[in-house]
Design an enzyme around this catalytic site. Sequence first.
Site, PDB file in Angstrom:
ATOM      1  N   SER A 118      -8.361  -0.976  12.107  1.00  0.00           N
ATOM      2  CA  SER A 118      -9.165   0.245  12.146  1.00  0.00           C
ATOM      3  C   SER A 118      -9.975   0.244  13.434  1.00  0.00           C
ATOM      4  O   SER A 118     -10.317  -0.822  13.953  1.00  0.00           O
ATOM      5  CB  SER A 118     -10.099   0.228  10.944  1.00  0.00           C
ATOM      6  N   ASN A 165      -9.449   7.374  13.088  1.00  0.00           N
ATOM      7  CA  ASN A 165      -9.688   8.013  11.773  1.00  0.00           C
ATOM      8  C   ASN A 165      -8.472   8.841  11.367  1.00  0.00           C
ATOM      9  O   ASN A 165      -8.043   9.692  12.128  1.00  0.00           O
ATOM     10  CB  ASN A 165     -10.896   8.969  11.857  1.00  0.00           C
ATOM     11  N   GLY A 184       0.824  -1.214   0.000  1.00  0.00           N
ATOM     12  CA  GLY A 184       0.000   0.000   0.000  1.00  0.00           C
ATOM     13  C   GLY A 184       0.851   1.254   0.000  1.00  0.00           C
ATOM     14  O   GLY A 184       0.438   2.296   0.516  1.00  0.00           O
ATOM     15  N   LYS A 230     -11.074  -6.933   8.985  1.00  0.00           N
ATOM     16  CA  LYS A 230      -9.947  -6.483   9.820  1.00  0.00           C
ATOM     17  C   LYS A 230      -9.795  -7.363  11.069  1.00  0.00           C
ATOM     18  O   LYS A 230      -8.679  -7.672  11.486  1.00  0.00           O
ATOM     19  CB  LYS A 230     -10.145  -5.016  10.219  1.00  0.00           C
ATOM     20  N   CYS A 289     -12.952   0.762  13.799  1.00  0.00           N
ATOM     21  CA  CYS A 289     -14.328   0.260  13.644  1.00  0.00           C
ATOM     22  C   CYS A 289     -14.446  -1.227  13.966  1.00  0.00           C
ATOM     23  O   CYS A 289     -15.527  -1.794  13.905  1.00  0.00           O
ATOM     24  CB  CYS A 289     -14.853   0.543  12.241  1.00  0.00           C
ATOM     25  N   TYR A 332     -16.318  -4.609   6.459  1.00  0.00           N
ATOM     26  CA  TYR A 332     -14.926  -4.131   6.541  1.00  0.00           C
ATOM     27  C   TYR A 332     -14.337  -4.501   7.905  1.00  0.00           C
ATOM     28  O   TYR A 332     -13.217  -5.017   8.004  1.00  0.00           O
ATOM     29  CB  TYR A 332     -14.928  -2.613   6.336  1.00  0.00           C
ATOM     30  N   HIS A 340     -13.737   9.904   3.663  1.00  0.00           N
ATOM     31  CA  HIS A 340     -14.105  10.028   5.068  1.00  0.00           C
ATOM     32  C   HIS A 340     -14.480  11.479   5.335  1.00  0.00           C
ATOM     33  O   HIS A 340     -14.251  12.368   4.512  1.00  0.00           O
ATOM     34  CB  HIS A 340     -12.938   9.592   5.957  1.00  0.00           C
TER      35      HIS A 340
HETATM   36  P1  GDP Z   1     -17.202   6.583  10.009  1.00  0.00           P
HETATM   37  O1  GDP Z   1     -16.252   7.193  10.982  1.00  0.00           O
HETATM   38  O2  GDP Z   1     -16.907   5.159   9.681  1.00  0.00           O
HETATM   39  O3  GDP Z   1     -18.634   6.774  10.441  1.00  0.00           O
HETATM   40  O4  GDP Z   1     -17.012   7.282   8.594  1.00  0.00           O
HETATM   41  P2  GDP Z   1     -16.983   8.784   8.020  1.00  0.00           P
HETATM   42  O5  GDP Z   1     -15.680   9.421   8.288  1.00  0.00           O
HETATM   43  O6  GDP Z   1     -17.373   8.668   6.584  1.00  0.00           O
HETATM   44  O7  GDP Z   1     -18.164   9.577   8.770  1.00  0.00           O
HETATM   45  C1  GDP Z   1     -18.051  10.047  10.074  1.00  0.00           C
HETATM   46  C2  GDP Z   1     -19.236  10.920  10.444  1.00  0.00           C
HETATM   47  O8  GDP Z   1     -19.177  12.158   9.705  1.00  0.00           O
HETATM   48  C3  GDP Z   1     -20.620  10.332  10.144  1.00  0.00           C
HETATM   49  O9  GDP Z   1     -21.480  10.690  11.213  1.00  0.00           O
HETATM   50  C4  GDP Z   1     -21.032  11.066   8.851  1.00  0.00           C
HETATM   51  O10 GDP Z   1     -22.441  11.141   8.680  1.00  0.00           O
HETATM   52  C5  GDP Z   1     -20.441  12.451   9.146  1.00  0.00           C
HETATM   53  N1  GDP Z   1     -20.285  13.319   7.963  1.00  0.00           N
HETATM   54  C6  GDP Z   1     -20.678  14.609   7.870  1.00  0.00           C
HETATM   55  N2  GDP Z   1     -20.453  15.107   6.652  1.00  0.00           N
HETATM   56  C7  GDP Z   1     -19.840  14.119   5.942  1.00  0.00           C
HETATM   57  C8  GDP Z   1     -19.349  14.040   4.609  1.00  0.00           C
HETATM   58  O11 GDP Z   1     -19.430  14.972   3.822  1.00  0.00           O
HETATM   59  N3  GDP Z   1     -18.764  12.851   4.239  1.00  0.00           N
HETATM   60  C9  GDP Z   1     -18.644  11.815   5.107  1.00  0.00           C
HETATM   61  N4  GDP Z   1     -18.043  10.685   4.693  1.00  0.00           N
HETATM   62  N5  GDP Z   1     -19.133  11.840   6.374  1.00  0.00           N
HETATM   63  C10 GDP Z   1     -19.725  12.975   6.791  1.00  0.00           C
END
Ligand code: GDP
Length: 311
Positions: free
Chosen positions: A108, A166, A11, A141, A110, A137, A180
């Site tokens: 991760s 994250n 990677g 992991k 998660c 996912y 993300h």
């Molecule tokens: P997670 O940590 O696995 O839930 O993944 P994400 O990083 O994609 O999302 C984290 C949180 O950010 C969730 O509550 C999403 O709904 C929120 N969020 C707000 N705006 C956005 C956006 O524009 N993109 C993404 N991916 N998440 C968002």
Amino acid sequence: MEKNAKIYIAGIYGMVGAAIARHLRAQGFNNLIGHSSKELDLTSQKAVFDFFKTEKPDYVFLAAAKVGGIYANNSYPADFIYSNICIQTNIIHSAYIFRAKKLLFLGSSCIYPKLAEQPMKESCLLTGELEPTNEPYALAKIAGIKMCQAYNRQYHTSFISCMPTNLYGPNDNYDLMNAHVLPALVRKVHEAKSNKQDSFVVWGTGSPRREFLYVDDLAEACVFLMNEYLHDETINVGSGQEVTIKELAETIRDVVGFKGNLVFDSSKPDGTPRKLLDVSRLKSMGWVPKHTLKKGIELAYEDFLSGKVRM
Ligand code: GDP
């Protein structure tokens, strides 16, 4: 690790692998190997076996994975479980066959139960239901962690794993449907400012809490763990600090210098309510991250403005 050891970074062109390579090079390691997915298909058992047979790396950083944000994980669950199980199974098994001295598998946060007690200790693994939006996912992991432990037990290998929170930083993915939250909001706020909009959209309610780590801090932690850590149990890597998605959006708005409002789209999922890692084990070994969230976002925004990012 000896300075001339052959180090394979699976990677190496991804955000995490590239950061590990940058950090190793800066430390004087000069025998790094790694390929793009076009050059070496890590989902192919034969291709990975042949690669290890030829190269026989001493150390392996397993940072190759199919990754994505909440929308991508929710939309392509089969791709996430298939690709990740193939990639990690092929690499871990080949590292055993061709006698790598040590392997570090990256997971991760998660992997921990959706409603785990916060902050989440390493010991809460497999004590409850997973968050449904990224369960395939997470299961891949978890299989990777268990595979490392099984090989250590049966074959006396030195395969360790760490669980980063994250991540964000140079080489991130800014494609809004796959990204993300942090890179997605950097892009949205930047575009709102450039297009002179009066607001930008934040998915969900803004109330979930997340922890973020700048990827160069993770890279430093990975090299530290490769040198210092040898236990079966996985080890968390995070900043130990969490913010709400609303606070994150406001910080990004400040860094970008946008004056408009946040608009919440509650038709999009919130995902897990909190995801804060307990980082006391890593801290007790003497490792702490260097970048604050604000500083990290400033650096990520500079990288975004360079125009060389994936959109
Ligand atoms: P997670 O940590 O696995 O839930 O993944 P994400 O990083 O994609 O999302 C984290 C949180 O950010 C969730 O509550 C999403 O709904 C929120 N969020 C707000 N705006 C956005 C956006 O524009 N993109 C993404 N991916 N998440 C968002």
